[in-house]
Scaffold this active site. Structure first.
Site, PDB file in Angstrom:
ATOM      1  N   ASP A  20       0.814  -1.234   0.000  1.00 39.89           N
ATOM      2  CA  ASP A  20       0.000   0.000   0.000  1.00 39.89           C
ATOM      3  C   ASP A  20       0.836   1.268   0.000  1.00 39.89           C
ATOM      4  OD1 ASP A  20      -2.236  -1.660   0.121  1.00 39.89           O
ATOM      5  OD2 ASP A  20      -2.253  -1.638   2.317  1.00 39.89           O
ATOM      6  N   LYS A  23       1.946   2.173  -5.041  1.00 34.75           N
ATOM      7  CA  LYS A  23       2.492   1.621  -6.293  1.00 34.75           C
ATOM      8  C   LYS A  23       1.553   1.883  -7.463  1.00 34.75           C
ATOM      9  CE  LYS A  23       2.480  -2.439  -4.364  1.00 34.75           C
ATOM     10  NZ  LYS A  23       2.153  -2.101  -2.967  1.00 34.75           N
ATOM     11  N   GLY A  47      -4.414  -4.481  -3.798  1.00 32.58           N
ATOM     12  CA  GLY A  47      -5.458  -3.517  -4.131  1.00 32.58           C
ATOM     13  C   GLY A  47      -4.793  -2.185  -4.396  1.00 32.58           C
ATOM     14  N   HIS A  48      -4.980  -1.661  -5.591  1.00 33.91           N
ATOM     15  CA  HIS A  48      -4.342  -0.397  -5.963  1.00 33.91           C
ATOM     16  C   HIS A  48      -5.416   0.628  -6.295  1.00 33.91           C
ATOM     17  CE1 HIS A  48      -0.891  -2.964  -6.151  1.00 33.91           C
ATOM     18  NE2 HIS A  48      -1.350  -3.624  -7.197  1.00 33.91           N
ATOM     19  N   GLN A 223       2.128  -6.033  -3.058  1.00 34.63           N
ATOM     20  CA  GLN A 223       2.629  -6.077  -1.679  1.00 34.63           C
ATOM     21  C   GLN A 223       3.907  -5.219  -1.558  1.00 34.63           C
ATOM     22  OE1 GLN A 223       1.818  -9.628  -3.042  1.00 34.63           O
ATOM     23  NE2 GLN A 223      -0.169  -8.767  -2.608  1.00 34.63           N
TER      24      GLN A 223
HETATM   25  P1  GDP Z   1      -0.677   0.246  -3.561  1.00 40.20           P
HETATM   26  O1  GDP Z   1      -1.267  -1.034  -3.054  1.00 40.20           O
HETATM   27  O2  GDP Z   1       0.782   0.358  -3.288  1.00 40.20           O
HETATM   28  O3  GDP Z   1      -1.009   0.511  -5.001  1.00 40.20           O
HETATM   29  O4  GDP Z   1      -1.351   1.404  -2.701  1.00 40.20           O
HETATM   30  P2  GDP Z   1      -2.903   1.577  -2.382  1.00 40.20           P
HETATM   31  O5  GDP Z   1      -3.565   2.094  -3.603  1.00 40.20           O
HETATM   32  O6  GDP Z   1      -3.465   0.371  -1.735  1.00 40.20           O
HETATM   33  O7  GDP Z   1      -2.839   2.684  -1.243  1.00 40.20           O
HETATM   34  C1  GDP Z   1      -2.294   3.949  -1.472  1.00 40.20           C
HETATM   35  C2  GDP Z   1      -3.402   5.003  -1.222  1.00 40.20           C
HETATM   36  O8  GDP Z   1      -2.809   6.297  -1.153  1.00 40.20           O
HETATM   37  C3  GDP Z   1      -4.404   5.090  -2.356  1.00 40.20           C
HETATM   38  O9  GDP Z   1      -5.656   5.394  -1.800  1.00 40.20           O
HETATM   39  C4  GDP Z   1      -3.908   6.253  -3.214  1.00 40.20           C
HETATM   40  O10 GDP Z   1      -4.973   6.930  -3.884  1.00 40.20           O
HETATM   41  C5  GDP Z   1      -3.314   7.134  -2.172  1.00 40.20           C
HETATM   42  N1  GDP Z   1      -2.154   7.946  -2.597  1.00 40.20           N
HETATM   43  C6  GDP Z   1      -1.135   7.602  -3.407  1.00 40.20           C
HETATM   44  N2  GDP Z   1      -0.204   8.584  -3.450  1.00 40.20           N
HETATM   45  C7  GDP Z   1      -0.646   9.560  -2.637  1.00 40.20           C
HETATM   46  C8  GDP Z   1      -0.113  10.834  -2.214  1.00 40.20           C
HETATM   47  O11 GDP Z   1       0.972  11.249  -2.575  1.00 40.20           O
HETATM   48  N3  GDP Z   1      -0.879  11.539  -1.348  1.00 40.20           N
HETATM   49  C9  GDP Z   1      -2.080  11.121  -0.875  1.00 40.20           C
HETATM   50  N4  GDP Z   1      -2.732  11.884  -0.030  1.00 40.20           N
HETATM   51  N5  GDP Z   1      -2.608   9.939  -1.242  1.00 40.20           N
HETATM   52  C10 GDP Z   1      -1.886   9.162  -2.106  1.00 40.20           C
HETATM   53  P1  IMO Z   2      -0.821  -4.248  -2.151  1.00 38.54           P
HETATM   54  O1  IMO Z   2      -0.420  -4.784  -3.487  1.00 38.54           O
HETATM   55  C1  IMO Z   2      -0.951  -4.576   2.194  1.00 38.54           C
HETATM   56  C2  IMO Z   2      -0.787  -8.601   3.882  1.00 38.54           C
HETATM   57  C3  IMO Z   2      -2.028  -9.055   4.635  1.00 38.54           C
HETATM   58  C4  IMO Z   2      -1.403  -9.961   5.674  1.00 38.54           C
HETATM   59  C5  IMO Z   2      -0.258 -10.640   4.902  1.00 38.54           C
HETATM   60  C6  IMO Z   2      -0.605 -12.016   4.353  1.00 38.54           C
HETATM   61  O2  IMO Z   2      -2.128  -3.549  -2.153  1.00 38.54           O
HETATM   62  O3  IMO Z   2       0.278  -3.456  -1.556  1.00 38.54           O
HETATM   63  P2  IMO Z   2      -2.127 -12.816   2.326  1.00 38.54           P
HETATM   64  O4  IMO Z   2      -3.600 -12.642   2.079  1.00 38.54           O
HETATM   65  O5  IMO Z   2      -1.270 -12.266   1.252  1.00 38.54           O
HETATM   66  O6  IMO Z   2      -1.784 -14.228   2.695  1.00 38.54           O
HETATM   67  O7  IMO Z   2      -1.862 -11.961   3.663  1.00 38.54           O
HETATM   68  O8  IMO Z   2       0.037  -9.772   3.820  1.00 38.54           O
HETATM   69  N1  IMO Z   2      -1.017  -8.144   2.495  1.00 38.54           N
HETATM   70  C7  IMO Z   2      -1.016  -6.857   2.133  1.00 38.54           C
HETATM   71  N2  IMO Z   2      -0.926  -5.736   2.880  1.00 38.54           N
HETATM   72  N3  IMO Z   2      -1.043  -4.488   0.851  1.00 38.54           N
HETATM   73  C8  IMO Z   2      -1.113  -5.605   0.089  1.00 38.54           C
HETATM   74  O9  IMO Z   2      -1.061  -5.571  -1.263  1.00 38.54           O
HETATM   75  C9  IMO Z   2      -1.140  -6.857   0.728  1.00 38.54           C
HETATM   76  N4  IMO Z   2      -1.235  -8.141   0.298  1.00 38.54           N
HETATM   77  C10 IMO Z   2      -1.145  -8.920   1.381  1.00 38.54           C
HETATM   78  O10 IMO Z   2      -2.698  -7.957   5.209  1.00 38.54           O
HETATM   79  O11 IMO Z   2      -0.823  -9.205   6.700  1.00 38.54           O
HETATM   80 MG    MG Z   3      -2.806  -1.679  -1.822  1.00 36.87          MG
END
Ligand code: GDP
Ligand code: IMO
Ligand code: MG
Length: 425
Positions: A20, A23, A47-48, A223
């Protein structure tokens, strides 16, 4: 920015914390100039979230390049695919107006299928671990059990799922994986597999051909390195290898084709699920950063734990992955804090001594006491003439000094347009 993507080479974008990191936003940004973006490991535990002009797009299995019509997307053999989820995601993104034609979406026929039994096993194992106080906090998507069945060579790949008669026979078999394939769920599952049929290809060969044609390719990590099954905070990790060295294997690309490796980190840390988290915050500051950063999971909606940026872990990740630069995300979320903390060492709470090297066991992690140093905070991310605020610039330099690589991008908001490039060749 275009220089980040090299014709005939792949650029890997990898999470360097606990996932999270942002990416999705960063991949989407670079994918404006990419020809192909690939997922290589994990599954719909990822989840992105991407924001473009006030519109929210969420991806779980499809690479974030899918938002750009010129860009092809691919899911490699190293990914575990829940056909029902992928099918829904394709339909959902189609409804949002994106082109999901089989000509631009490629799924390797060797990808492992996540079966209903895997999801049930995941939940059952978590429940059992929870009973003894050892829950991992998995996403419950069946990721671990699916990878385990692949290692045991028990699970059908997508190719087998589409072999006439295979699933019907499998559902009748003695395999524990047949559990949960009732006539109704079986027919739903087979329908989803049939839907995916036109997308299934030899993706390794496709990538080979695209690279030979000079395509700008990207690998989108899922991840983050601290959740890597070998190099993360075992056993509180996911079930795949996700560091740079393992990524090309997940799509059948020779490692020599990877021309650029970029780590992605937030200006602070978050973690979903259980496990060690040096620098974790508790109380009002934790709450306020969670609210400001909307730190709730894109996949499960769970609250993310919040902590300071861990420079010890970031440096370790930079070394193990060989990052050539770093993208620093969410700097805006810390605006208004008088001081911003960074973890600069681990102390052993049992001895009071500084720890040398990376903690080796879960027990060693339990005794990690972070040493936190404070830097002046920033009121706003941008100063005069749209340059970076002075305090934030100092914070960024501190990170660069620590990890020994340049920070190439600083994200200042969730929107695609919000961020600054620096140190570009
Ligand atoms: P990922 O799994 O690495 O793709 O990240 P996620 O999408 O799960 O979580 C990142 C969250 O931060 C998302 O809700 C993005 O919309 C948000 N985000 C990304 N870059 C920024 C930033 O620079 N500032 C803020 N406020 N939100 C951001
Ligand atoms: P993105 O791509 C954050 C975490 C779970 C748990 C551990 C193992 O959005 O960054 P799993 O279901 O993979 O066996 O769970 O890994 N986890 C993540 N945490 N972002 C993710 O993906 C994750 N994918 C798995 O919360 O702690
Ligand atoms: Mg994510």
């Amino acid at each position: 920015m275009r220089s980040m993507l090299i014709p005939g080479k792949a650029t890997a974008i990898l999470g360097s914390q606990f996932g999270d990191e942002g990416k999705g936003k960063f991949v989407d940004l670079l994918a404006q100039d990419a020809d192909l973006v690939c997922r290589v490991q994990g599954g719909n535990n990822a989840g992105h979230t991407i924001w473009v002009e006030g519109r929210k797009v969420v991806t779980h299995l499809l690479p974030s390049g899918v938002l750009h019509p010129q860009c092809e997307v691919a899911i490699g053999a190293g990914v575990v695919v829940d056909p029902l989820v992928l099918c829904d995601e394709i339909l959902r993104l189609k409804e949002q107006g994106f082109d999901l034609a089989p000509e631009r979406v490629h799924i390797d026929f060797r990808a492992t299928a996540i079966l209903p039994a895997h999801k049930a096993q995941d939940l059952k194992r978590e429940f059992e671990r929870g009973q003894s106080g050892n829950a991992i906090g998995t996403t419950g998507r069946g990721i671990g059990p699916a990878y385990a069945s692949r290692a045991q060579r028990d699970v059908p790949r997508l190719a087998e799922c589409l072999t006439p008669g295979f699933l019907e026979n499998f559902a009748q078999s003695e395999s524990p994986l047949a559990e949960g394939l009732t006539p109704e769920t079986l027919s739903e599952f087979m329908e989803a597999c049939q839907f995916l049929r036109p997308y299934l290809k030899d993706v390794a060969m496709l990538v080979h051909n695209r690279l030979n044609d000079g395509a700008r390719v990207m690998i989108e990590g899922a991840q983050g390195g601290l959740l890597d099954v070998s190099y993360g905070t075992y056993p509180f990790v996911t079930s795949s290898n996700l560091i740079a060295g393992s990524c090309p294997g997940g799509i059948g690309m020779p490692p020599t084709r990877v021309g650029n490796i970029i780590g992605v980190a937030k200006a602070y840390s978050t973690r979903v699920g259980h496990g060690p988290f040096p620098g974790e915050l508790k109380g009002a500051l934790e709450e306020s950063i969670r609210e400001r950063g909307h730190e709730f999971g894109s996949t499960t909606g769970r609250s993310r734990r919040i902590g300071w940026l861990d420079l010890v872990a970031l440096r370790y990740m930079a070394q193990v992955n060989g990052y050539q630069s770093l993208a620093l995300m969410k700097s805006d979320v810390l605006c208004g804090l008088e001081h911003v903390g960074v973890v600069t060492a681990y102390k052993d709470s049992r001895t009071g001594q500084l720890m040398q090297g990376w903690p080796m066991t879960a027990v060693a992690w339990e005794s990690v006491e972070p040493v936190v140093e404070f830097e002046p905070g920033w009121e706003r991310v941008l100063g005069v003439k749209n340059t970076l605020d002075e305090s934030l610039e100092r914070f960024v330099k501190r990170i660069e000094d620590w990890i020994g690589i340049p920070v190439s991008y600083i994200s200042t908001g969730a929107e695609r347009s919000e961020g600054l490039w620096r140190n570009l060749r």
